[in-house]
Design an enzyme around this catalytic site. Structure first.
Site, PDB file in Angstrom:
ATOM      1  N   CYS A  12      -5.561  22.616  -2.055  1.00 49.91           N
ATOM      2  CA  CYS A  12      -6.642  22.456  -2.917  1.00 49.91           C
ATOM      3  C   CYS A  12      -7.943  22.438  -2.661  1.00 49.91           C
ATOM      4  CB  CYS A  12      -6.073  21.281  -3.862  1.00 49.91           C
ATOM      5  SG  CYS A  12      -7.138  21.291  -5.370  1.00 49.91           S
ATOM      6  N   TYR A  13      -8.662  21.309  -2.552  1.00 45.74           N
ATOM      7  CA  TYR A  13     -10.111  21.336  -2.009  1.00 45.74           C
ATOM      8  C   TYR A  13     -10.021  21.904  -0.466  1.00 45.74           C
ATOM      9  CZ  TYR A  13     -14.570  19.449  -0.456  1.00 45.74           C
ATOM     10  OH  TYR A  13     -15.990  19.218   0.099  1.00 45.74           O
TER      11      TYR A  13
ATOM     12  N   SER B 278       6.064 -16.057   2.993  1.00 42.23           N
ATOM     13  CA  SER B 278       5.531 -16.075   1.917  1.00 42.23           C
ATOM     14  C   SER B 278       6.714 -15.893   0.885  1.00 42.23           C
ATOM     15  CB  SER B 278       4.421 -15.077   1.395  1.00 42.23           C
ATOM     16  OG  SER B 278       4.925 -13.743   1.231  1.00 42.23           O
ATOM     17  N   GLY B 279       7.802 -15.360   1.479  1.00 49.88           N
ATOM     18  CA  GLY B 279       8.950 -15.006   0.634  1.00 49.88           C
ATOM     19  C   GLY B 279       8.866 -13.730   0.138  1.00 49.88           C
ATOM     20  N   GLY B 280       7.849 -12.971   0.209  1.00 48.16           N
ATOM     21  CA  GLY B 280       7.575 -11.339   0.123  1.00 48.16           C
ATOM     22  C   GLY B 280       8.217 -10.586   1.358  1.00 48.16           C
ATOM     23  N   VAL B 281       8.169  -9.164   0.812  1.00 48.18           N
ATOM     24  CA  VAL B 281       8.770  -8.353   1.770  1.00 48.18           C
ATOM     25  C   VAL B 281       8.077  -8.395   3.136  1.00 48.18           C
ATOM     26  CG1 VAL B 281       9.653  -6.010   1.809  1.00 48.18           C
ATOM     27  CG2 VAL B 281       9.447  -7.252  -0.180  1.00 48.18           C
ATOM     28  N   ASP B 282       6.838  -8.223   3.010  1.00 45.54           N
ATOM     29  CA  ASP B 282       6.140  -7.823   4.226  1.00 45.54           C
ATOM     30  C   ASP B 282       6.026  -8.881   5.170  1.00 45.54           C
ATOM     31  OD1 ASP B 282       5.395  -5.668   2.559  1.00 45.54           O
ATOM     32  OD2 ASP B 282       3.488  -6.261   2.122  1.00 45.54           O
ATOM     33  N   SER B 283       5.846 -10.144   4.806  1.00 44.52           N
ATOM     34  CA  SER B 283       5.938 -11.332   5.850  1.00 44.52           C
ATOM     35  C   SER B 283       7.413 -11.382   6.355  1.00 44.52           C
ATOM     36  CB  SER B 283       5.317 -12.645   5.237  1.00 44.52           C
ATOM     37  OG  SER B 283       6.183 -13.233   4.165  1.00 44.52           O
ATOM     38  N   THR B 284       8.342 -11.449   5.372  1.00 45.19           N
ATOM     39  CA  THR B 284       9.762 -11.412   5.968  1.00 45.19           C
ATOM     40  C   THR B 284      10.345 -10.484   6.883  1.00 45.19           C
ATOM     41  OG1 THR B 284      10.136 -12.142   3.879  1.00 45.19           O
ATOM     42  CG2 THR B 284      12.040 -11.515   5.095  1.00 45.19           C
TER      43      THR B 284
ATOM     44  N   HIS C  23      -0.511  21.723  -4.855  1.00 47.15           N
ATOM     45  CA  HIS C  23      -0.179  20.553  -4.218  1.00 47.15           C
ATOM     46  C   HIS C  23       1.229  20.497  -4.059  1.00 47.15           C
ATOM     47  CE1 HIS C  23      -4.000  18.419  -4.860  1.00 47.15           C
ATOM     48  NE2 HIS C  23      -4.155  19.193  -5.987  1.00 47.15           N
TER      49      HIS C  23
ATOM     50  N   LYS D 143       4.897   0.911   2.180  1.00 48.81           N
ATOM     51  CA  LYS D 143       5.798  -0.105   1.671  1.00 48.81           C
ATOM     52  C   LYS D 143       7.371   0.305   1.760  1.00 48.81           C
ATOM     53  CE  LYS D 143       5.638  -3.944  -0.662  1.00 48.81           C
ATOM     54  NZ  LYS D 143       5.010  -5.172  -0.598  1.00 48.81           N
TER      55      LYS D 143
ATOM     56  N   GLY E  75      -9.777  16.947  -2.714  1.00 48.47           N
ATOM     57  CA  GLY E  75     -10.723  15.955  -3.098  1.00 48.47           C
ATOM     58  C   GLY E  75     -11.445  16.428  -4.160  1.00 48.47           C
TER      59      GLY E  75
ATOM     60  N   GLU F 283       2.611  18.433  -2.274  1.00 58.32           N
ATOM     61  CA  GLU F 283       3.015  16.984  -1.968  1.00 58.32           C
ATOM     62  C   GLU F 283       3.603  16.326  -3.119  1.00 58.32           C
ATOM     63  OE1 GLU F 283       0.008  18.082  -2.018  1.00 58.32           O
ATOM     64  OE2 GLU F 283      -1.295  16.683  -2.680  1.00 58.32           O
TER      65      GLU F 283
END
Ligand code: XMP
Length: 510
Positions: free
Chosen positions: A83-84, A224-230, A170, A366, A56, A172
């Site tokens: 770290c923090y 919408s044709g996008g990934v999430d709604s599909t 870090h 995503k 942070g 990650e």
């Protein structure tokens, strides 16, 4: 819903907090991001495998610095401070943290001083990624140093008898060698975590969840044709079949060939949907409107109207939305988390119509949505599609949206995207599109003076759209696209390439 045991990541505002959560999931363990001030009762109730304190931007010795509840140290749940996070452990348990004379940013060599399960299978020396201005200068009683770097004698620390660890670097980030292995050691050797996160299982469990949640109710969704709604629609369709009604609203602001393309995909996936042709009403309402916010408002309202009519006639009680985990983290108001524009295309509908929300992807990042999509048989072209804004081309035509300008923009954009695909560049850029400017400039074509429109090309590299840099597309490519657009698109005599980063610019022009 079966609540999974998880790894809880306490968020102290690090830019990497979501990356920590993703790394843990990549290792097969479910992770959740929670506010740093979570109470010990809540932690006990969640029964996590372990806690990770994120990095942070604050300094632990400042007044009002974010600190975890001290009771967490007595729960006997393994803790890893990053770290923090390391600095809070040192500060709260009686050691000392100070501003460092030499600040450490970037690569540093880590030297292991003491064998520990945390280092199992790792070399005695490796490169790690540091990014800190403060450092521990005195360890709390009962702590020992497990590894040092040139600038930090306490680069990795550990309590002598409790499973409390801290790392100043870090693990990650990809620049840290063996970062993932070190996290795996913390999860599986120190915390005895079990693998419980796999996308195949996610699908089966989610289908069951949706069935339980919805019962015999009806669910409506806007594709919408996008990934999430599909992906959310396909998953929900697998769970409840015809109780789901998907509509695809053609607002007349789509790209060339988009309606047919998207319809083709849905058909291929076996997802029934209803196309709603609402072009006229949208374009009618946009007449004479130049202000971008006003355009957005009008489009949003009109969309809700169209959608509401459909939902009512179907008798829907639920609204399906493709909300993702980053939206959930952001709307939880976690200090330090970034605030973004909310782009809900159907904002306001749930309250107005008394619809309950179904959000099957709200635990996913995503890339996990893409994995689920792949397992469900969503075509790769859909999974890798660039983002496209809800208000469509209306925000890529600056000024009033006219039918003839939509035509110009569609053609120019089509050429740009087609060429990106041909040159193998489409999947290398994060998003690309053309915009149409509301100015004319002088040109000369075949000895004739022209006075025509300007097309702007935008291509950006980004990971989440929050920040972006312009893509360094090859000059020969840009040259080729310029030539095609000016020769083939009537009404355009000049093409410019946008080299602004975000910030200070945004991705869209509006
Ligand atoms: P800006 O222009 O804010 O865009 O830098 C960031 C990303 O968001 C997309 N965008 C939208 N997406 N509905 C959406 O679904 C919207 O209203 C909307 N506005 C912008 C934009 O294309 C970029 O990827």
């Amino acid at each position: 819903m079966v609540v999974k045991r998880s790894v809880l990541i306490l968020n102290f505002g690090s830019q990497y907090v979501q990356l920590i959560a993703r790394r843990v999931r990549e290792l097969g363990v479910y992770s959740e991001i929670v506010p740093y001030h979570i109470s010990h009762e809540e932690v006990r109730e969640k029964n996590p495998y372990c806690l990770i304190f994120s990095g942070g931007p604050a300094s632990v010795y400042e007044q009002d610095a974010p600190l975890p509840k001290p009771e967490l140290y007595n729960l006997n749940i393994p803790i890893l401070g990053i770290c923090y996070g390391l600095q809070t452990i040192v500060h709260q348990l009686g050691g000392m943290v100070k501003r460092s004379q030499k600040q450490e940013y970037g690569r540093a060599k880590l030297r292991v001083l003491k064998e520990d399960p945390l280092f199992e299978g790792l070399p005695r020396e490796f490169d790690v990624w540091m990014s800190h201005a403060d450092k521990a200068v005195k360890l709390p009683e009962n702590f020992l140093s497990l590894a040092s770097s040139e600038n930090s004698p306490y680069a990795v620390i550990k309590h002598k008898s409790k499973p409390i660890y801290g790392v100043q670097f870090h693990p990650e980030v990809a620049h840290t060698q063996y970062g993932k292995e070190l996290l795996a050691n913390f999860l599986f050797r120190v915390s005895n975590a079990e693998k419980n996160w796999e996308m195949g299982n996610f699908i089966e469990e989610k289908i069951e969840d949706i069935r339980q949640e919805v019962g015999k109710g009806k669910v409506i969704c806007a594709l919408s044709g996008g990934v999430d709604s599909t992906v959310s629609a396909l998953l929900t369709y697998k769970a409840i079949g015809k109780q789901l009604h998907c509509i695809f609203v053609d607002h007349g602001l789509l790209r060339k060939g988009e309606v047919e393309e998207v319809e083709g995909y849905f058909r291929k996936m076996g997802l029934p949907f209803q196309r709603v042709d609402a072009k006229e009403v949208f374009l009618q309402r946009l007449k004479g409107i130049e202000d971008p916010e006003e355009k957005r408002r009008l489009i949003g309202h009109t969309f809700i109207e169209v959608f509401e009519k459909e939902a009512k006639s179907f008798g829907a009680e639920f609204l399906l939305q493709g909300t993702l985990y980053p939206d959930v983290v952001e709307s939880a108001g976690i200090p330090g988390a970034k605030v973004i524009k909310t782009h809900h295309n159907v904002g306001g509908l749930p309250e107005r119509m008394n619809l309950r929300l179904v959000e099957p992807l709200r635990e996913l990042f995503k890339d996990e949505v893409r994995m689920v999509g792949r397992l469900l048989g969503v075509p790769e072209e859909v999974l890798m599609r660039h983002p496209f804004p809800g208000p469509g081309l209306a925000i890529r035509i600056l000024g009033e949206v006219k039918e003839e300008d939509l035509e110009i923009l569609r053609e120019a954009d089509y050429i740009f995207i087609q060429e990106l695909k041909k040159w193998g560049l489409y999947n290398k850029v994060w998003q690309a599109f053309a915009v149409l400017l509301p100015v004319k400039s002088v040109g000369v074509m075949g000895d004739v003076r022209t006075y025509e429109r300007v097309v702007g090309l935008r291509a950006v590299d980004s990971s989440d759209g929050m920040t972006a840099d312009w893509s360094r597309l090859p000059y020969e490519f840009l040259d080729h696209v310029m030539r095609r657009i000016i020769n083939e698109v009537k009404g355009v005599n000049r093409v410019v390439y946008d080299i602004s980063s975000k910030p200070p610019a945004t991705i869209e022009w509006e």
